[in-house]
Design an enzyme around this catalytic site. Sequence first.
Site, PDB file in Angstrom:
ATOM      1  N   ASP A 100       4.348   1.122  12.275  1.00 35.00           N
ATOM      2  CA  ASP A 100       3.104   0.467  11.846  1.00 35.00           C
ATOM      3  C   ASP A 100       2.972  -0.944  12.396  1.00 35.00           C
ATOM      4  OD1 ASP A 100       2.832   1.979   8.525  1.00 35.00           O
ATOM      5  OD2 ASP A 100       2.489   2.738  10.540  1.00 35.00           O
ATOM      6  N   LYS A 113       0.859  -1.201   0.000  1.00 39.96           N
ATOM      7  CA  LYS A 113       0.000   0.000   0.000  1.00 39.96           C
ATOM      8  C   LYS A 113       0.889   1.243   0.000  1.00 39.96           C
ATOM      9  CE  LYS A 113      -1.854   1.703   3.970  1.00 39.96           C
ATOM     10  NZ  LYS A 113      -1.643   3.148   4.203  1.00 39.96           N
ATOM     11  N   ASN A 114       1.808   1.304   0.949  1.00 41.10           N
ATOM     12  CA  ASN A 114       2.611   2.523   1.113  1.00 41.10           C
ATOM     13  C   ASN A 114       3.697   2.658   0.062  1.00 41.10           C
ATOM     14  OD1 ASN A 114       0.954   2.974   3.237  1.00 41.10           O
ATOM     15  ND2 ASN A 114       2.465   2.508   4.833  1.00 41.10           N
ATOM     16  N   CYS A 156      -5.648  12.575  13.330  1.00 46.88           N
ATOM     17  CA  CYS A 156      -5.933  11.162  13.164  1.00 46.88           C
ATOM     18  C   CYS A 156      -5.861  10.489  14.531  1.00 46.88           C
ATOM     19  CB  CYS A 156      -4.901  10.549  12.220  1.00 46.88           C
ATOM     20  SG  CYS A 156      -5.181   8.807  12.015  1.00 46.88           S
ATOM     21  N   ARG A 192      -8.741  -0.917   3.918  1.00 47.09           N
ATOM     22  CA  ARG A 192      -7.944   0.183   3.363  1.00 47.09           C
ATOM     23  C   ARG A 192      -6.527  -0.289   3.073  1.00 47.09           C
ATOM     24  NH1 ARG A 192      -7.873   5.610   6.496  1.00 47.09           N
ATOM     25  NH2 ARG A 192      -6.297   5.798   4.869  1.00 47.09           N
ATOM     26  N   ARG A 225      -0.925  14.902  12.723  1.00 48.46           N
ATOM     27  CA  ARG A 225      -0.368  14.565  11.402  1.00 48.46           C
ATOM     28  C   ARG A 225      -0.199  15.830  10.556  1.00 48.46           C
ATOM     29  NH1 ARG A 225      -1.519   9.243  10.142  1.00 48.46           N
ATOM     30  NH2 ARG A 225       0.183   9.350   8.647  1.00 48.46           N
TER      31      ARG A 225
HETATM   32  C1  EPZ Z   1       3.708   7.191   6.323  1.00 45.17           C
HETATM   33  O1  EPZ Z   1       2.890   8.214   6.833  1.00 45.17           O
HETATM   34  C2  EPZ Z   1       2.830   5.952   6.261  1.00 45.17           C
HETATM   35  N1  EPZ Z   1       1.697   6.190   5.390  1.00 45.17           N
HETATM   36  C3  EPZ Z   1       2.318   5.596   7.663  1.00 45.17           C
HETATM   37  O2  EPZ Z   1       1.589   4.384   7.558  1.00 45.17           O
HETATM   38  C4  EPZ Z   1       3.534   5.383   8.565  1.00 45.17           C
HETATM   39  O3  EPZ Z   1       3.086   5.115   9.879  1.00 45.17           O
HETATM   40  C5  EPZ Z   1       4.416   6.628   8.561  1.00 45.17           C
HETATM   41  O4  EPZ Z   1       4.816   6.941   7.201  1.00 45.17           O
HETATM   42  C6  EPZ Z   1       5.681   6.446   9.388  1.00 45.17           C
HETATM   43  O5  EPZ Z   1       6.435   5.407   8.868  1.00 45.17           O
HETATM   44  C7  EPZ Z   1       1.876   6.071   4.051  1.00 45.17           C
HETATM   45  O6  EPZ Z   1       2.970   5.769   3.587  1.00 45.17           O
HETATM   46  C8  EPZ Z   1       0.679   6.298   3.190  1.00 45.17           C
HETATM   47  P1  EPZ Z   1       5.692  10.652   8.227  1.00 45.17           P
HETATM   48  P2  EPZ Z   1       3.441   9.753   6.775  1.00 45.17           P
HETATM   49  O7  EPZ Z   1       5.570  11.871   7.412  1.00 45.17           O
HETATM   50  O8  EPZ Z   1       4.217   9.955   5.539  1.00 45.17           O
HETATM   51  C9  EPZ Z   1       5.639  14.000  11.564  1.00 45.17           C
HETATM   52  C10 EPZ Z   1      -0.345   3.032   7.620  1.00 45.17           C
HETATM   53  O9  EPZ Z   1      -1.068   2.518   8.486  1.00 45.17           O
HETATM   54  N2  EPZ Z   1       5.478  14.949  10.455  1.00 45.17           N
HETATM   55  O10 EPZ Z   1       6.897   9.791   8.073  1.00 45.17           O
HETATM   56  O11 EPZ Z   1       2.300  10.647   7.048  1.00 45.17           O
HETATM   57  C11 EPZ Z   1       4.392  13.154  11.758  1.00 45.17           C
HETATM   58  O12 EPZ Z   1       3.455  13.857  12.546  1.00 45.17           O
HETATM   59  C12 EPZ Z   1       0.175   4.443   7.813  1.00 45.17           C
HETATM   60  O13 EPZ Z   1      -0.026   2.480   6.537  1.00 45.17           O
HETATM   61  C13 EPZ Z   1       5.510  16.316  10.725  1.00 45.17           C
HETATM   62  O14 EPZ Z   1       5.672  16.735  11.865  1.00 45.17           O
HETATM   63  O15 EPZ Z   1       4.403   9.743   8.031  1.00 45.17           O
HETATM   64  C14 EPZ Z   1       4.918  11.932  12.436  1.00 45.17           C
HETATM   65  O16 EPZ Z   1       5.050  12.191  13.818  1.00 45.17           O
HETATM   66  C15 EPZ Z   1      -0.119   4.988   9.225  1.00 45.17           C
HETATM   67  N3  EPZ Z   1       5.347  17.190   9.692  1.00 45.17           N
HETATM   68  C16 EPZ Z   1       6.322  11.784  11.830  1.00 45.17           C
HETATM   69  O17 EPZ Z   1       6.650  13.054  11.243  1.00 45.17           O
HETATM   70  C17 EPZ Z   1       5.160  16.757   8.396  1.00 45.17           C
HETATM   71  O18 EPZ Z   1       5.046  17.612   7.489  1.00 45.17           O
HETATM   72  C18 EPZ Z   1       6.423  10.723  10.742  1.00 45.17           C
HETATM   73  O19 EPZ Z   1       5.490  11.068   9.760  1.00 45.17           O
HETATM   74  C19 EPZ Z   1       5.149  15.363   8.146  1.00 45.17           C
HETATM   75  C20 EPZ Z   1       5.320  14.479   9.191  1.00 45.17           C
END
Ligand code: EPZ
Length: 429
Positions: free
Chosen positions: A307, A22-23, A117, A399, A122
């Site tokens: 995850d 998915k990701n 969320c 999903r 997020r």
């Molecule tokens: C991706 O989300 C994945 N989703 C998530 O999987 C996964 O948990 C996450 O990466 C961490 O590995 C997809 O790939 C579609 P991040 P993403 O940006 O990209 C903070 C699942 O169940 N952050 O790496 O949104 C954020 O709040 C999902 O498949 C900021 O502060 O995660 C978090 O604490 C759940 N500002 C951390 O960084 C930003 O602009 C990691 O987020 C972006 C992120």
Amino acid sequence: MEQIVVSGGRHLHGAVSISGSKNGTLPLLAAAMLVEGETVLENVPQIEDVHTMLQMLEALGVHTRFIGPGVLKIDASDLRSIEAPYDLVRRMRASFYVAGPLLARTGRAEVPLPGGCLIGNRPVDLHVQGFKTLGAIVSEDSGVMRAYCQRLRGARVYLDPRYRSLGATINIMLAAVLADGTTVIESASREPEVVSCAQFLRRCGADISGIGGSTITIHGVDRLQGCRFRSIPDRMETGTFMYAAAVAGGSVLLEDTLPEHMVMVTEALTHSGVQVDCGDNYLRVSRDRRPLAADIATAPYPGFPTDLQPCHCVMASVAEGKSIIEEAIFDARYNYTDELNRMGANIRVAGNMAVVVGVPRLSAAPVEATDIRAGAALVLAALAAEGRTHISGAEFLDRGYERLTDKLRGLGAEISRRSVEGKEALCWV
Ligand code: EPZ
């Protein structure tokens, strides 16, 4: 609403084929928007989030159609709209990935901001900051990000080293490949999904180096050509089935996967006394006695994946001894532990730490999934629980998992689905 019903206490045996990621697939769908022509993606999973992203692409004027099982043809020649529909973005946070390609291709992007969320705050501030560093004028009002730039200019972008954001790395990379000049992304994500997306872009003619490292360098090119590319196996599905075997007991062969993506999960299971045998594209996980307690701390790749933190917690719930879990990525990723405690687990949460004292056996109780990975963890708990467990919120699992109940049934689980009355829950993940 749909419920999953599991009668626990049965060991798992047999083989299961892991679906496309998915990701890994969602960034490829966004990246295909950069190509003024046709792209073919293989190993595309039939899951709700992919269908949502395809609706998003169609709404923007991109044509998509399946030409075989898991084989998707995408034609972005007629990309015309710059406005991502709110009702699609609200369903899935990854829709925000369209912002980078829209900016790169059209010079404009109007994308609703994803909300909060049930796994925590997020924001997309790192995405937005990256667009601004590349020269875009960006405003955020009434819940919509509006970005404008005649032609993006390459620059050095610094991401937050605490998070090494997967999404921000993807979005900035997608914006930079057609920019004027060189972009360097510091503290970039090293997740396999980012590596796969960069490899796709390179096959389309992008000039990218440092793939898989913390510093990615991109020399902008004028245009990209279409290509054929295979989505990587889903490492979260792989981990879910690894933990399913560890929690339920038995021996399961996981095929069509990549063990090199699973090193930290293999480590955690091995410390718990679970047998993990690795081949080039398969893993066998066997467990014939109660697992031992094992501590984990989530971290950006190659650390332990956030995850799979809920799945590890389920194994710790029935392990011998006390496990400490530290969640360092999200600030509210323990909602599911209340549901596990109702099944007889002994979990205490304080801030981003969870202390899990293993119990010999969980017991069935009606529980509710609040996100994709929490739902998977509750299914695993039900496999190990005494009695019949009803899990509400099966839509979350749809999903991110392709035919999860069918695959588990194929391994000997007594699992089924049924429809119940009630409003469908929505969550940004
Ligand atoms: C991706 O989300 C994945 N989703 C998530 O999987 C996964 O948990 C996450 O990466 C961490 O590995 C997809 O790939 C579609 P991040 P993403 O940006 O990209 C903070 C699942 O169940 N952050 O790496 O949104 C954020 O709040 C999902 O498949 C900021 O502060 O995660 C978090 O604490 C759940 N500002 C951390 O960084 C930003 O602009 C990691 O987020 C972006 C992120």
